[in-house]
Write an enzyme that holds these catalytic residues in place. Structure first.
Site, PDB file in Angstrom:
ATOM      1  N   GLU A   1     -20.774  26.460   4.054  1.00 32.19           N
ATOM      2  CA  GLU A   1     -20.071  25.754   4.757  1.00 32.19           C
ATOM      3  C   GLU A   1     -19.345  26.349   6.017  1.00 32.19           C
ATOM      4  O   GLU A   1     -18.342  25.732   6.838  1.00 32.19           O
ATOM      5  CB  GLU A   1     -18.918  25.219   3.917  1.00 32.19           C
ATOM      6  CG  GLU A   1     -19.292  24.413   2.712  1.00 32.19           C
ATOM      7  CD  GLU A   1     -18.170  23.730   1.991  1.00 32.19           C
ATOM      8  OE1 GLU A   1     -17.108  24.168   2.038  1.00 32.19           O
ATOM      9  OE2 GLU A   1     -18.431  22.838   1.187  1.00 32.19           O
TER      10      GLU A   1
ATOM     11  N   HIS B   1      11.928 -16.090 -10.980  1.00 36.78           N
ATOM     12  CA  HIS B   1      12.194 -14.699 -10.253  1.00 36.78           C
ATOM     13  C   HIS B   1      12.371 -14.937  -8.648  1.00 36.78           C
ATOM     14  O   HIS B   1      13.287 -14.383  -7.975  1.00 36.78           O
ATOM     15  CB  HIS B   1      11.122 -13.804 -10.679  1.00 36.78           C
ATOM     16  CG  HIS B   1      11.226 -12.767 -11.609  1.00 36.78           C
ATOM     17  ND1 HIS B   1      12.304 -12.008 -11.737  1.00 36.78           N
ATOM     18  CD2 HIS B   1      10.610 -12.843 -12.736  1.00 36.78           C
ATOM     19  CE1 HIS B   1      12.173 -11.326 -12.859  1.00 36.78           C
ATOM     20  NE2 HIS B   1      11.101 -11.624 -13.514  1.00 36.78           N
TER      21      HIS B   1
ATOM     22  N   GLU C   1      -0.304  -9.094 -12.686  1.00 38.72           N
ATOM     23  CA  GLU C   1       0.756  -8.274 -13.099  1.00 38.72           C
ATOM     24  C   GLU C   1       0.777  -8.280 -14.643  1.00 38.72           C
ATOM     25  O   GLU C   1       1.031  -7.465 -15.464  1.00 38.72           O
ATOM     26  CB  GLU C   1       1.885  -8.677 -12.205  1.00 38.72           C
ATOM     27  CG  GLU C   1       2.974  -7.563 -12.589  1.00 38.72           C
ATOM     28  CD  GLU C   1       4.561  -7.964 -11.973  1.00 38.72           C
ATOM     29  OE1 GLU C   1       4.328  -9.270 -11.480  1.00 38.72           O
ATOM     30  OE2 GLU C   1       5.448  -7.048 -11.997  1.00 38.72           O
ATOM     31  N   HIS C   2       1.110  -9.750 -14.999  1.00 38.86           N
ATOM     32  CA  HIS C   2       1.258  -9.805 -16.406  1.00 38.86           C
ATOM     33  C   HIS C   2       0.274 -10.910 -16.887  1.00 38.86           C
ATOM     34  O   HIS C   2       0.066 -11.961 -16.241  1.00 38.86           O
ATOM     35  CB  HIS C   2       2.692 -10.753 -16.419  1.00 38.86           C
ATOM     36  CG  HIS C   2       3.941  -9.986 -16.052  1.00 38.86           C
ATOM     37  ND1 HIS C   2       4.514 -10.541 -14.960  1.00 38.86           N
ATOM     38  CD2 HIS C   2       4.412  -8.983 -16.334  1.00 38.86           C
ATOM     39  CE1 HIS C   2       5.663  -9.741 -14.448  1.00 38.86           C
ATOM     40  NE2 HIS C   2       5.559  -8.779 -15.636  1.00 38.86           N
TER      41      HIS C   2
ATOM     42  N   GLN D   1      19.280   3.884   4.722  1.00 44.08           N
ATOM     43  CA  GLN D   1      20.352   4.991   4.924  1.00 44.08           C
ATOM     44  C   GLN D   1      20.283   5.585   3.484  1.00 44.08           C
ATOM     45  O   GLN D   1      20.407   6.840   3.270  1.00 44.08           O
ATOM     46  CB  GLN D   1      21.809   4.676   5.228  1.00 44.08           C
ATOM     47  CG  GLN D   1      22.312   3.566   4.392  1.00 44.08           C
ATOM     48  CD  GLN D   1      21.956   1.948   4.912  1.00 44.08           C
ATOM     49  OE1 GLN D   1      21.209   2.097   5.327  1.00 44.08           O
ATOM     50  NE2 GLN D   1      23.158   1.200   4.649  1.00 44.08           N
TER      51      GLN D   1
ATOM     52  N   TYR E   1      16.484   3.962  -6.818  1.00 38.41           N
ATOM     53  CA  TYR E   1      17.102   2.839  -6.163  1.00 38.41           C
ATOM     54  C   TYR E   1      17.106   1.685  -6.725  1.00 38.41           C
ATOM     55  O   TYR E   1      16.471   1.016  -7.451  1.00 38.41           O
ATOM     56  CB  TYR E   1      16.223   2.538  -4.732  1.00 38.41           C
ATOM     57  CG  TYR E   1      16.956   1.638  -3.806  1.00 38.41           C
ATOM     58  CD1 TYR E   1      17.698   2.059  -2.719  1.00 38.41           C
ATOM     59  CD2 TYR E   1      17.135   0.230  -3.907  1.00 38.41           C
ATOM     60  CE1 TYR E   1      18.371   1.453  -1.599  1.00 38.41           C
ATOM     61  CE2 TYR E   1      17.989  -0.400  -3.034  1.00 38.41           C
ATOM     62  CZ  TYR E   1      18.505  -0.061  -1.834  1.00 38.41           C
ATOM     63  OH  TYR E   1      19.210  -0.505  -1.180  1.00 38.41           O
TER      64      TYR E   1
ATOM     65  N   ASP F   1       9.831  -7.766 -20.591  1.00 32.92           N
ATOM     66  CA  ASP F   1      10.642  -7.647 -19.404  1.00 32.92           C
ATOM     67  C   ASP F   1      11.673  -6.713 -19.898  1.00 32.92           C
ATOM     68  O   ASP F   1      12.463  -5.905 -19.213  1.00 32.92           O
ATOM     69  CB  ASP F   1      11.304  -8.748 -18.958  1.00 32.92           C
ATOM     70  CG  ASP F   1      10.076  -9.498 -17.946  1.00 32.92           C
ATOM     71  OD1 ASP F   1       9.394  -8.870 -17.501  1.00 32.92           O
ATOM     72  OD2 ASP F   1      10.481 -10.738 -17.571  1.00 32.92           O
TER      73      ASP F   1
ATOM     74  N   HIS G   1     -14.088  32.926   2.906  1.00 37.09           N
ATOM     75  CA  HIS G   1     -14.151  32.401   1.613  1.00 37.09           C
ATOM     76  C   HIS G   1     -15.153  33.292   0.766  1.00 37.09           C
ATOM     77  O   HIS G   1     -14.878  33.779  -0.322  1.00 37.09           O
ATOM     78  CB  HIS G   1     -14.773  30.771   1.465  1.00 37.09           C
ATOM     79  CG  HIS G   1     -13.310  29.922   1.769  1.00 37.09           C
ATOM     80  ND1 HIS G   1     -12.740  29.865   2.919  1.00 37.09           N
ATOM     81  CD2 HIS G   1     -12.913  28.982   1.181  1.00 37.09           C
ATOM     82  CE1 HIS G   1     -11.787  28.992   3.142  1.00 37.09           C
ATOM     83  NE2 HIS G   1     -11.876  28.325   1.644  1.00 37.09           N
TER      84      HIS G   1
ATOM     85  N   ASN H   1      14.545  -4.129  -0.747  1.00 33.89           N
ATOM     86  CA  ASN H   1      14.217  -5.233   0.296  1.00 33.89           C
ATOM     87  C   ASN H   1      13.341  -4.738   1.331  1.00 33.89           C
ATOM     88  O   ASN H   1      12.771  -3.409   0.996  1.00 33.89           O
ATOM     89  CB  ASN H   1      15.486  -5.910   0.848  1.00 33.89           C
ATOM     90  CG  ASN H   1      16.245  -4.815   1.566  1.00 33.89           C
ATOM     91  OD1 ASN H   1      15.882  -3.513   2.032  1.00 33.89           O
ATOM     92  ND2 ASN H   1      17.423  -5.041   1.745  1.00 33.89           N
TER      93      ASN H   1
ATOM     94  N   SER I   1       6.533 -11.017  -8.153  1.00 37.71           N
ATOM     95  CA  SER I   1       6.123 -11.187  -9.332  1.00 37.71           C
ATOM     96  C   SER I   1       5.112 -12.176  -9.722  1.00 37.71           C
ATOM     97  O   SER I   1       4.917 -13.291  -8.998  1.00 37.71           O
ATOM     98  CB  SER I   1       7.294 -11.390 -10.342  1.00 37.71           C
ATOM     99  OG  SER I   1       6.985 -10.742 -11.717  1.00 37.71           O
TER     100      SER I   1
ATOM    101  N   GLN J   1       8.442 -16.813 -15.059  1.00 34.47           N
ATOM    102  CA  GLN J   1       7.854 -16.084 -14.079  1.00 34.47           C
ATOM    103  C   GLN J   1       8.516 -16.851 -12.708  1.00 34.47           C
ATOM    104  O   GLN J   1       8.816 -15.810 -11.782  1.00 34.47           O
ATOM    105  CB  GLN J   1       6.363 -16.085 -13.992  1.00 34.47           C
ATOM    106  CG  GLN J   1       6.033 -14.946 -13.174  1.00 34.47           C
ATOM    107  CD  GLN J   1       6.334 -13.804 -13.633  1.00 34.47           C
ATOM    108  OE1 GLN J   1       6.409 -13.413 -14.967  1.00 34.47           O
ATOM    109  NE2 GLN J   1       6.526 -12.907 -12.874  1.00 34.47           N
TER     110      GLN J   1
END
Lengths: 431, 431
Positions: free
Chosen positions: B416, B263, B328-329, B192, B131, B362, B421, B215, B238, B260
């Site tokens: 069990e 973004h 994250e960074h 969709q 995506y 990046d 088994h 999104n 981020s 940063q």
């Protein structure tokens, strides 16, 4: 009696497709209930957990401390479980440990041709929550299969939760927890236990990841807390696919198909063979063995509703079917299973040859029995040490190699309209 | 202006905790809408996708074939993008490829001390959906970061979807897709597009895994199709954490914090330093640089609402804070970053030293820029080749070693309550 298909039938593809897409699970819509429980526990902590435990498990405790299983209780459980079971659990633990130790990923650090240093560094998740169902599906082997890989990974704290409806707790599960090295045990369950592990309460410190199977409420709760903590896969009903040539004892194969079927009325057992005679013999053996199987009702329903016997022209040609089924458990009961394995693309675990019934893998083989169900072996793997570690990537430039690759970063930053990105590189290069 | 904390303050722990638990994201409740779209596409396929594409993207196509981006369109995009950008994308592609090739896990096959054969066998996911958002966040670098590891893993088919509202499509994104080796591109988006990839339509064959950011609708759709297909992590806003000693150029650090912040207004930039003077100098530099930053409005809002400067007594003692933030960074702009790295437990990616601004990672560092956000580095890793392969475990017993470990499996099966088994093992041992 299971459905019988043959790849010579004109409608084979349509019937095979129906088999593949058949839904075996009814998903209960418990999401609204679960959402409310999660929010309540998040806000009110221990008090909320205690209330839900009275409500759902009919267990009235004055405090969370009372719901923590004491060392003395675990000691007692160890004496209640027969020594033969303890020994078997310890053998299983040792074999799981040895196998999973080989899965530990290695750190990597290297310098590339232009002098940039790169790497990957693996560290263990610090605290893991282990959900163990109460009642019927309260299996000691599952405790080992979830806790031992976490220990091998280096997880410092494993907090186990197990509901004890009306106070009943399976001593085998406590024994397995002791043998696996679980750190803490609380007799709580359901969405309230998942919430306690994910958000933390006054008594239970929050964990970073929650693993282990549970009912619809537990599964919905895990989906909802995903992001706040990590979760393992959501397990569906279990399944086995047995690929067999003519040279098999039909009773052995029937036993394997029923071992799967006895798990759950929505479990699925499928046989693929190139021998119509063997197919018939196995079908007959299944009916015969069902007569003496304690869980005949469950296994019979599973075999009748979801079982399938597929007779194919030749087994090699059937491998695309095997890969489309993408079974959780795949037995290759053929003369040269290793050659056939080469053609397997999608399967959770493969059991090679005539002397490897799937049940060995459930308990003492050493590999994990938490495996991808419902065709998810197309994109996911069984539980392993990798589920309890995470990778930090490492990058180190010096002035010289930043000068070499920096301009491309500046170009891409500008192309993406991120001038601040470009500037953070340019400022170091006086550009 | 960002908030300023000092670990000498009496209320430091409370304020730090507030910083940690601050929610930066408003989760839109789009679940009901998304559920309806998914069901519709599942039932009606192409026709439903076409209708939603008219409705949401104002793009009226007669057939799905018309929405497939042709080779000629990609050729045209390649000529529209400046050669310097193409060159930068190719450098990035090559560096990502080299780094990710080292992540390919190795098959394992061995015989244990009692003769049982065990193993792990890795295979690539066959088909992956990628995506790519339309509009603002339509980044060519993200195409590379998602598609190249899939190619390295051996994924045969990468189907990309990218919405083109009113027909507009970013030629850079098409160029990146060509450079990365994407197999098919459709100009569709939203829930969709996720449904089309997960369930398949007459025109688009179903994939096994879907990756890439989107999104709220896309994220909700991915959560819902999880199980039918695999998904990557759900990315949050981020963030960067810069750990800096006194010996830094405040302008360099300010540029990193703003890179940063630009973004997203809900991005987060945090500086931890042991120098109050540097802290002040960086704060001033941020204000100064904001004046000339094209995305000053976004970056300024992010810095004002979510930025933080934490002055600590000593940096080594601050490492527990770093691990609680689990950024994250993480930039380590200190004299001996490697020594400090040893103390990092939780971080998506670490950038070592003064010459490794996060923006290099990046684009052209070679490591992946798809990284765990919102403290999820405590339990998860950045995107890697491992996300595009899956492991099948292998077990092979012979009669002799089944005789050795089988009895323990029988014991556990019986313990069990799973006699089927136990029987599947016992029948092979004449027990």
């Amino acid at each position: 009696m299971a459905v019988r298909l043959s790849d010579k039938d004109a409608d084979f593809e349509a019937r095979f497709q129906t088999l593949l897409s058949g839904k075996r699970e009814v998903s209960e819509d418990v999401d609204q209930v679960v959402r409310a429980i999660l929010e309540d526990v998040r806000e009110r902590g221990d008090a909320a957990v205690l209330e839900y435990t009275v409500k759902f498990d009919r267990l009235d405790a004055a405090s969370m401390a009372e719901l923590k299983v004491s060392e003395a209780e675990i000691d007692a459980a160890m004496t209640q479980v027969p020594q033969s079971t303890i020994d078997a659990l310890m053998l299983a633990r040792d074999r799981i440990q040895s196998h999973h130790a080989r899965q530990m990923p290695k750190d990597d650090r290297y310098t590339d041709p232009i002098g940039v240093e790169l790497g990957s560094r693996w560290t263990a998740v610090e605290a893991v929550g282990l959900y163990v169902p109460g009642g019927l599906a309260s299996y000691p082997s599952s405790v080992l299969m979830n806790a031992v890989p976490a220990k091998v990974a280096g997880v410092e704290r494993i907090a186990m939760v197990v509901p004890s409806p009306d106070g009943a707790l399976n001593p085998q599960v406590l024994a397995a927890a002791r043998i696996a090295g679980v750190s803490e045990i609380y007799r709580i369950g359901g969405a309230q236990a998942v919430a306690a592990l994910a958000y933390g309460t006054e008594t239970i410190a929050a964990v970073s990841k929650i693993v282990g199977p549970g009912n619809a409420f537990v599964a919905a709760a895990k989906r909802r807390v995903f992001g706040t903590v990590g979760i393992d896969m959501i397990a569906g009903p279990s399944e086995v696919l047995v690929v067999a040539d003519a040279d098999n004892d039909p009773d052995w194969l029937a036993a394997d198909l029923l071992a799967q079927a006895e798990h759950d009325a929505v479990a699925q057992s499928i046989l693929i063979t190139d021998s119509a005679d063997l197919a018939t013999a196995v079908e007959e053996a299944v009916e015969r063995q069902l007569k003496t199987l304690p869980k005949a009702e469950i296994a019979g329903a599973s075999w009748r509703d979801f079982g399938a016997v597929i007779v194919v022209e030749d087994l090699d040609g059937a491998m695309p079917l095997v890969n489309r089924i993408a079974a959780e458990h795949l037995e290759l009961a053929v003369a040269d299973p290793d050659a056939m394995l080469e053609k397997v693309r999608n399967a959770g675990a493969v059991f090679l040859g005539r002397y490897t019934p799937e049940a060995v893998g459930d308990y003492v083989g050493g590999s994990n029995h938490v495996l991808p169900t419902a065709r998810s072996a197309r994109f996911s793997s069984g539980l392993s040490v990798l589920d309890f570690v995470k990778r930090t990537s490492i990058l180190k430039c010096n002035a010289e190699n930043l000068r070499q690759i920096g301009p491309a970063a500046i170009a891409l930053g500008k192309a993406e309209g991120l001038d601040g990105h470009a500037r953070s590189v340019a400022i170091r290069l006086n550009l």
